[in-house]
Design a protein around this motif. Structure first.
Motif, short mmCIF file in Angstrom:
data_model
loop_
_atom_site.label_atom_id
_atom_site.label_comp_id
_atom_site.label_asym_id
_atom_site.label_seq_id
_atom_site.Cartn_x
_atom_site.Cartn_y
_atom_site.Cartn_z
N ASP A 9 0.82 -1.23 0.00
CA ASP A 9 0.00 0.00 0.00
C ASP A 9 0.85 1.26 0.00
O ASP A 9 0.63 2.21 0.78
CB ASP A 9 -0.94 0.00 1.22
N ASP A 10 1.82 1.30 -0.89
CA ASP A 10 2.75 2.44 -0.94
C ASP A 10 2.40 3.37 -2.10
O ASP A 10 3.27 4.02 -2.67
CB ASP A 10 4.19 1.93 -1.08
N HIS A 11 1.12 3.43 -2.45
CA HIS A 11 0.71 4.17 -3.65
C HIS A 11 1.00 5.66 -3.52
O HIS A 11 1.39 6.31 -4.50
CB HIS A 11 -0.78 3.95 -3.91
N THR A 12 0.80 6.22 -2.33
CA THR A 12 1.03 7.66 -2.16
C THR A 12 2.48 8.02 -2.46
O THR A 12 2.76 8.99 -3.17
CB THR A 12 0.66 8.10 -0.73
N TRP A 13 3.41 7.23 -1.92
CA TRP A 13 4.83 7.50 -2.17
C TRP A 13 5.14 7.40 -3.66
O TRP A 13 5.86 8.23 -4.23
CB TRP A 13 5.71 6.53 -1.39
N LEU A 14 4.60 6.36 -4.31
CA LEU A 14 4.85 6.17 -5.73
C LEU A 14 4.40 7.39 -6.53
O LEU A 14 5.12 7.86 -7.44
CB LEU A 14 4.13 4.91 -6.23
N GLU A 15 3.23 7.93 -6.21
CA GLU A 15 2.73 9.07 -6.96
C GLU A 15 3.54 10.32 -6.65
O GLU A 15 3.83 11.12 -7.55
CB GLU A 15 1.25 9.30 -6.61
N GLU A 16 3.95 10.49 -5.39
CA GLU A 16 4.75 11.66 -5.03
C GLU A 16 6.10 11.65 -5.74
O GLU A 16 6.56 12.69 -6.24
CB GLU A 16 4.96 11.71 -3.52
N ILE A 17 6.73 10.48 -5.79
CA ILE A 17 8.04 10.39 -6.44
C ILE A 17 7.89 10.54 -7.95
O ILE A 17 8.74 11.17 -8.61
CB ILE A 17 8.74 9.07 -6.09
N ALA A 18 6.82 10.01 -8.52
CA ALA A 18 6.60 10.18 -9.96
C ALA A 18 6.48 11.66 -10.31
O ALA A 18 7.03 12.14 -11.30
CB ALA A 18 5.35 9.41 -10.39
N SER A 19 5.77 12.39 -9.45
CA SER A 19 5.63 13.83 -9.67
C SER A 19 6.97 14.54 -9.50
O SER A 19 7.31 15.43 -10.29
CB SER A 19 4.60 14.38 -8.68
#
Length: 765
Positions: free
Chosen positions: A415-425
């Protein structure tokens, strides 16, 4: 000959680095044979006599040293003394021929010009083991030879004509009445043509004929012998104890198109300049590299450290560190267990790294795995040493593909989706032209503004280093080794101010190094208290994910720096056209084949031999060797295959010489201190089962002292206090019988300067 369906061959190993190549040659030429390999000092003469009746023939392999030295030859001398009741056919190679001839009256002499890794035409009359054999061009690894006068019980049956160098040199001999044959050259070498399989087949034909005439029978196998000699080769690697396994973790991935983005930008966005934190970057800073790996570490990222000789491994998570006993196992098995419980699936198949262990292994760890006889250094020389294993488990990572321009943002955490989206940005916002990043001058100006004095470089003592080269050559002339990779450390003392939170002196240094000596295997590994900066050109070992794991090694021996007028044709003449350079490369190729054969069995192939490859700043002579398990191997054997090959292949042969064990022992007497991180390896082991490790050369490293701990770095009272830090970089060269000591010193200094340039203007002591 009354023999079992599977002939049994006893191969006596005199601690050589080509033994498994000889075993593989036997398997190709003696149909369905079982080969048992035993060290020449692991059984007594009495045991040997008892065991001979269980074998169809004996192969006496090559090895370092002299047949006149009992410690070098072991039970080999007793083979030739077997009573008629235990007599059986024997085939000797190199040291095996010398032992046979000396035992029956020949004189042992030194060659005027030694032959290490050189190819000679072998002259023979087509009889005995040469029946039906045409032209032979064979590889020679010897500095000693036998002189036969004609009245001995053995006679010469092949020669090499060395002209004015050595005259006519015996290349094969046979006993006049006993079933003993031997060759001086190496039939198992990758570059021997005509005198390998053909000669072994003839030996087997003669052996069968001799045994049939005498009605010799081979006793039925007694499994008790396995406990002394060991199982037949290849004993494919497999897990010996059951292991608890957890369900594989899933790899979550976000893919971002980022043309022109370089790893430096992302690292700085991730806070690499904060010296108080650990950071790992494996960067392809030049062709032919493709992928760069950035570990996005957290305070909870597990750290594994271990020091050779300890019975415990340290596992740190956050502020907590616990010691785990290795028990009856070793650090290699402990790490394999660690990774088994963290296996993962679901990552992008074309990306080599999904997460896993990243860090370095020292040269001394490889020496320990080799069981070399190297007495411990004085305690004062090893005080404050780097850990021999320093790895961090990376759960979040960014992999950049410089070929396609894609960034792969990955997490093993649930459930690390938030980190993934933050780093992608964040990655998208980091894009800027790569040309801007490659300018070294701003970093250089920052360093000058923070250090009022020039760094001081302490090179190895020139006279001492040259004297050690002379000593090394004497070992080569005496037959102790074919090649010795002699090295010495250079120390660089850098006056500096304590870095502020937004500036890192080691990161500044790395950016200059990657610019001035760009390399496909660059790295910035800050794993407190150790920091490693690498601009290595040499991949050591890579292994693909199972199933069907392929292990590949790419040794480099031979380098020409690019300069005006140094075209490919000039480089090829200087490298591929050089007897010395090709001989050095060939020795390491044969050594690596042996290491691979020892793990995977027969399926080892030289995919490329001594090809000149172009890199950004140099031309290099590169060979490629690959190995894989047979198709019938079990899946569990493949899971840790690459890790097992790594364990069995260290230290890198290109950094030791051959035979490896004896060379390492000699180098320990010639070098005044441990090599530590230098000439070990750094890289990763992926949770998907693959891995990639590079040789730690063209690198520098430092060890923070206790008063430079993470806490002190943030201490306001010390921020303005002047300090110094000491960086170490190793360099050296492959010493052969053809080496010129003065030229070897100059070559070592050139290698040192390739890294020193990153420190700017320096003062030499």
């Amino acid at each position: 000959m009354s023999d079992s369906a599977s002939p049994r061959i006893l191969l006596i190993d005199s601690y050589d680095s080509f033994t498994h190549n000889l075993a593989a040659l036997c398997r190709r030429t003696i149909p369905h044979c079982d080969i048992h390999i035993v060290k020449n000092d692991h059984i007594s003469p009495l045991q040997l006599q008892d065991y001979l009746d269980y074998f169809s023939a004996v192969i006496v392999g090559p090895g370092p040293g002299s047949p006149s030295n009992p410690n070098d030859i072991g039970v080999v001398k007793d083979i030739w003394k077997a009573s008629d009741a235990h007599l059986l056919p024997v085939f000797g190679v190199c040291l095996g021929l010398q032992s046979l001839a000396v035992e029956f009256g020949a004189q042992l002499k030194r060659l005027n010009v030694v032959k290490h890794g050189q190819i000679s035409q072998i002259l023979h009359d087509g009889s005995e083991i040469f029946k039906g054999v045409g032209e032979i061009n064979a590889v020679r690894y010897h500095s000693l030879h036998v002189d036969l006068q004609g009245n001995e019980a053995v006679e010469a049956i092949a020669w090499a004509d060395d002209g004015q160098e050595n005259g006519r040199v015996v290349m094969a001999a046979k006993h006049k009445s006993k079933p003993f044959w031997a060759v001086q050259y190496h039939p198992e070498s990758v570059c021997t043509s005509g005198g390998g399989e053909e000669v072994l087949r003839n030996f087997w034909r003669l052996a069968r004929s001799w045994s049939a005439i005498r009605s010799r029978t081979v006793r039925p196998w007694d499994t008790v012998i396995d406990t002394v000699i060991g199982p037949s080769w290849p004993a494919l690697y497999s897990q010996t104890t059951p292991h608890l396994r957890s369900a594989p973790h899933a790899v979550a991935t976000r893919v971002v198109k980022v043309p022109g983005l370089v790893p430096i930008d992302i690292c700085e966005s991730l806070g690499v300049a904060n010296d108080s934190s650990d950071f790992v970057l494996l960067e392809s800073a030049a062709q032919p590299g493709r992928f760069s790996i950035i570990g996005c570490l957290t305070p909870e990222s597990p750290r594994v450290t271990y020091t050779v000789g300890d019975h415990d491994v340290h596992l740190a998570t956050g502020a907590a560190t616990r010691r785990e006993s290795l028990g009856p196992s070793d650090i290699w098995a402990w790490l394999a267990d660690f990774m088994r419980s963290r296996k993962a699936h679901g990552g992008v198949s074309d990306i080599p790294f999904w997460g896993g262990l990243v860090g370095f292994l020292t040269y001394e760890l490889g020496v320990d795995s080799l069981s070399a006889s190297c007495p411990p250094r004085d305690a004062t020389e090893t005080k404050g040493r780097h850990s021999d294993v320093n790895l961090v488990f990376v759960e979040r990572s960014i992999v950049l593909d410089c070929t396609t321009g894609f960034a792969y943002i990955q997490s093993l955490l649930p459930d690390d989706h938030t980190w993934l989206e933050e780093i992608a940005s964040m990655v998208k916002s980091s894009i800027r032209g790569s040309a801007e990043d490659l300018r070294p001058s701003p970093t250089k100006r920052r360093r000058k503004s923070r250090a009022t004095e020039a760094p001081v470089v302490t090179l190895p003592d020139r006279d001492r280093y040259i004297s050690r080269i002379v000593e090394a050559k004497e070992h080569l002339f005496a037959g102790e080794s074919y090649e010795l990779c002699l090295t010495a450390p250079t120390r660089i003392t850098v006056p500096k101010l304590v870095p502020k939170s937004n500036s890192s002196s080691s990161w500044d240094l790395y950016k200059i190094l990657r610019t001035r000596n760009a390399a496909p295997h660059s790295a910035y590994l800050r794993l407190h208290p150790s920091t490693l900066l690498s601009s290595s050109p040499e991949r050591f070992l890579s292994y693909s994910r199972p199933p069907h794991t392929t292990c590949q090694l790419r040794p480099i021996k031979g380098t020409v720096r690019k300069a005006p007028g140094i075209t490919r044709a000039v480089a090829e003449q200087a490298l591929a056209g050089s007897t010395k350079e090709v001989a050095e490369n060939l020795m390491i190729v044969d050594l690596i084949r042996h290491d691979l054969h020892g793990v995977v069995g027969e399926d080892v192939t030289v995919k490329q031999f001594c090809k000149v490859e172009e890199y950004k700043t140099v031309w290099q002579l590169v060979s490629v060797i690959e190995g894989k398990l047979p198709e019938h191997a079990e899946r569990c054997q493949e899971e840790d295959l690459g890790w097992e090959v790594l364990r069995r292949s260290l230290p890198p042969g290109s950094m030791t010489g051959a035979p490896k064990k004896r060379s390492v022992e000699i180098l320990h007497t010639l070098e005044d201190s441990d090599r530590s991180i230098y000439s070990g390896v750094f890289g990763y082991w992926c949770v998907g089962g693959g891995g990639d490790w590079s040789v730690t050369i063209r690198s520098c490293f430092k060890l923070d002292s206790e008063d430079q701990s993470r806490e002190d770095i943030d201490d306001h009272s010390t921020r303005d206090k002047a300090r110094t830090e000491e960086w170490t970089l190793g360099a050296g060269g492959a010493i052969t019988a053809l080496s010129d000591p003065e030229a070897e010193w100059d070559e070592m200094v050139v290698k040192v300067e390739s890294v020193i340039r990153a420190f700017g203007e320096v003062e030499f002591l």
